[in-house]
Scaffold this active site. Structure first.
Site, PDB file in Angstrom:
ATOM      1  N   ARG A 103       0.889  -1.171   0.000  1.00  0.00           N
ATOM      2  CA  ARG A 103       0.000   0.000   0.000  1.00  0.00           C
ATOM      3  C   ARG A 103       0.920   1.211   0.000  1.00  0.00           C
ATOM      4  NH1 ARG A 103      -5.211   1.260   3.751  1.00  0.00           N
ATOM      5  NH2 ARG A 103      -6.010  -0.195   2.184  1.00  0.00           N
ATOM      6  N   HIS A 130      -7.577   0.591  -6.184  1.00  0.00           N
ATOM      7  CA  HIS A 130      -7.720  -0.305  -5.019  1.00  0.00           C
ATOM      8  C   HIS A 130      -8.399  -1.608  -5.502  1.00  0.00           C
ATOM      9  CE1 HIS A 130      -7.753  -1.553  -0.980  1.00  0.00           C
ATOM     10  NE2 HIS A 130      -8.658  -0.757  -0.446  1.00  0.00           N
ATOM     11  N   GLN A 133     -10.095  -4.234  -3.112  1.00  0.00           N
ATOM     12  CA  GLN A 133     -11.388  -3.779  -2.592  1.00  0.00           C
ATOM     13  C   GLN A 133     -12.510  -4.132  -3.565  1.00  0.00           C
ATOM     14  OE1 GLN A 133     -12.120  -1.981   0.414  1.00  0.00           O
ATOM     15  NE2 GLN A 133     -14.116  -2.709  -0.225  1.00  0.00           N
ATOM     16  N   ASP A 221     -17.608   6.454  -0.875  1.00  0.00           N
ATOM     17  CA  ASP A 221     -16.316   6.384  -0.169  1.00  0.00           C
ATOM     18  C   ASP A 221     -16.112   7.746   0.480  1.00  0.00           C
ATOM     19  OD1 ASP A 221     -13.761   5.687   0.708  1.00  0.00           O
ATOM     20  OD2 ASP A 221     -12.829   5.745  -1.281  1.00  0.00           O
ATOM     21  N   CYS A 259     -16.336   1.108   1.239  1.00  0.00           N
ATOM     22  CA  CYS A 259     -15.146   0.293   1.526  1.00  0.00           C
ATOM     23  C   CYS A 259     -14.693   0.420   2.968  1.00  0.00           C
ATOM     24  CB  CYS A 259     -14.027   0.658   0.554  1.00  0.00           C
ATOM     25  SG  CYS A 259     -13.457   2.362   0.714  1.00  0.00           S
ATOM     26  N   ARG A 287     -13.234  -9.010   2.008  1.00  0.00           N
ATOM     27  CA  ARG A 287     -11.818  -8.698   1.723  1.00  0.00           C
ATOM     28  C   ARG A 287     -10.971  -9.937   2.003  1.00  0.00           C
ATOM     29  NH1 ARG A 287     -10.161  -3.490   1.877  1.00  0.00           N
ATOM     30  NH2 ARG A 287      -8.302  -4.423   0.931  1.00  0.00           N
TER      31      ARG A 287
HETATM   32  N1   CP Z   1     -11.176  -0.472   2.773  1.00  0.00           N
HETATM   33  C1   CP Z   1      -9.898  -0.501   3.160  1.00  0.00           C
HETATM   34  O1   CP Z   1      -8.972  -0.711   2.372  1.00  0.00           O
HETATM   35  O2   CP Z   1      -9.716  -0.292   4.499  1.00  0.00           O
HETATM   36  P1   CP Z   1      -8.339  -0.099   5.253  1.00  0.00           P
HETATM   37  O3   CP Z   1      -7.790   1.248   4.865  1.00  0.00           O
HETATM   38  O4   CP Z   1      -8.678  -0.186   6.706  1.00  0.00           O
HETATM   39  O5   CP Z   1      -7.395  -1.188   4.827  1.00  0.00           O
HETATM   40  N1  NVA Z   2     -10.261   6.360  -0.966  1.00  0.00           N
HETATM   41  C1  NVA Z   2      -9.808   5.947   0.354  1.00  0.00           C
HETATM   42  C2  NVA Z   2      -9.962   4.478   0.521  1.00  0.00           C
HETATM   43  C3  NVA Z   2      -9.557   3.949   1.865  1.00  0.00           C
HETATM   44  C4  NVA Z   2      -9.655   2.477   1.972  1.00  0.00           C
HETATM   45  C5  NVA Z   2      -8.373   6.392   0.559  1.00  0.00           C
HETATM   46  O1  NVA Z   2      -7.567   6.231  -0.363  1.00  0.00           O
HETATM   47  O2  NVA Z   2      -8.070   6.891   1.633  1.00  0.00           O
END
Ligand code: CP
Ligand code: NVA
Length: 302
Positions: A103, A130, A133, A221, A259, A287
């Site tokens: 990430r 993502h 997700q 989101d 998400c 997930r």
């Molecule tokens: N939805 C998601 O990716 O959550 P986290 O940021 O907690 O991993």
């Molecule tokens: N769009 C959000 C998703 C978090 C899982 C972010 O990137 O922070």
């Protein structure tokens, strides 16, 4: 070598087989059946430059269930936090581990890692996409409404990384994806153009209410993603809240997805996220199952 970097990189048949596998793994786990162990004796590095609850925990648990050993590596604890190149990190980690999830802030970091690594790399979120997700989201849609063909999904809010992976999924499956984003927050034009050139049924709306009308899945989101400046976002997104008014015009059996993490009272009302049509906690659970299927697919390519 099988990386899982973006939905667009895989064909519909591959994605569908990963989704089928995810459903089978979920059913087996619920039935108490023994889980296959494709990661037995293997180690998976998990690099996180940004915080995470779901992705981190579901990968860690999933890797354990598949017989592997997860290795959590926060970027601050690695030498990349002091400027070591991602290229060298990729080469070194590839000597120790059997797969890498990452990430990161920049999608280019993911692409460089994947280019230089000699083990599979999985995208655990970048500022651009993502994909894990969306695999869980598609699994949730199938559970609730059956085959994806012909379904209508409406994205309300920011045309962000999660929206981008939805758009890529629309290019691979035959569902209609409607998008209602405020001015200035539309997904990248080249992405929507690419998706349409691949046959995606994308419909762009100004009005969230119109976009939600008759839709079977409403998705949103956060308005401020990790790495975003708040600026005027709260004001800019005010007319794009997933609320009771939107749910009332959606299909009678519509589900709501997010998400997570969610900011109740901002992008979604408490009544909607905690109401009977919310599928968000099944989505969060999925997930685990979807990523186990992704990991199994990546490892079976070696
Ligand atoms: N939805 C998601 O990716 O959550 P986290 O940021 O907690 O991993
Ligand atoms: N769009 C959000 C998703 C978090 C899982 C972010 O990137 O922070």
């Amino acid at each position: 070598m099988r990386h899982f970097l973006d939905i667009r990189d895989a064909g519909a048949a591959t994605l569908q087989s990963i989704l089928d596998d995810a459903a089978a793994m979920k059913a087996a786990l619920k039935a108490g059946a023994e889980t296959p162990k494709p990661l037995a004796g293997k180690t998976v590095a998990m690099i996180f430059e940004k915080p995470s609850t779901r992705t981190r925990v579901s990968f860690e648990v999933g890797i354990n269930q598949l017989g592997g050993t997860p290795l959590m590596l926060s970027a601050q604890d690695l030498q990349i936090g002091r400027g070591e190149s991602i290229e060298d990190t990729a080469r070194v980690l590839s000597r120790y581990v059997d797969a890498i999830t990452i990430r990161c802030f920049s999608h280019d970091t993911l692409l460089t890692l994947a280019e230089k690594a000699t083990v599979p790399v999985i995208n655990a979120l970048t500022e651009r996409s993502h994909p894990c997700q969306i695999m869980a989201d598609l699994q949730t849609m199938i559970e609730r409404h059956g085959a994806l063909d012909g379904q209508i999904v409406t994205w309300i809010g920011d045309g962000n990384n999660v929206a981008a992976s939805w758009i890529e999924a629309a290019a691979r499956f035959n569902f209609q994806l409607r998008l209602a984003c405020p001015e200035g927050y539309a997904p990248p034009a080249e992405l929507t153009a690419w998706a349409r050139s691949e046959g995606a049924d994308l419909v762009i709306y100004d009005s969230a209410l119109e976009a939600a009308t008759g839709s079977q899945t409403l998705v949103t989101d956060v308005w401020i993603s990790m790495g975003d400046e708040e600026g005027t976002r709260r004001e800019d997104f005010r007319a794009y809240q997933l609320n009771e008014e939107l749910l009332a015009v959606a299909a009678g059996d519509a589900i709501v997805m997010h998400c997570l993490p969610a900011w109740r009272g901002m992008e979604i009302t408490e009544g909607v996220i905690d109401g009977p049509q919310s599928a968000v906690f099944d989505e969060a659970e999925n997930r685990l199952h979807a990523q186990k299927a992704v990991l199994s697919w990546c490892m079976s390519g070696n």
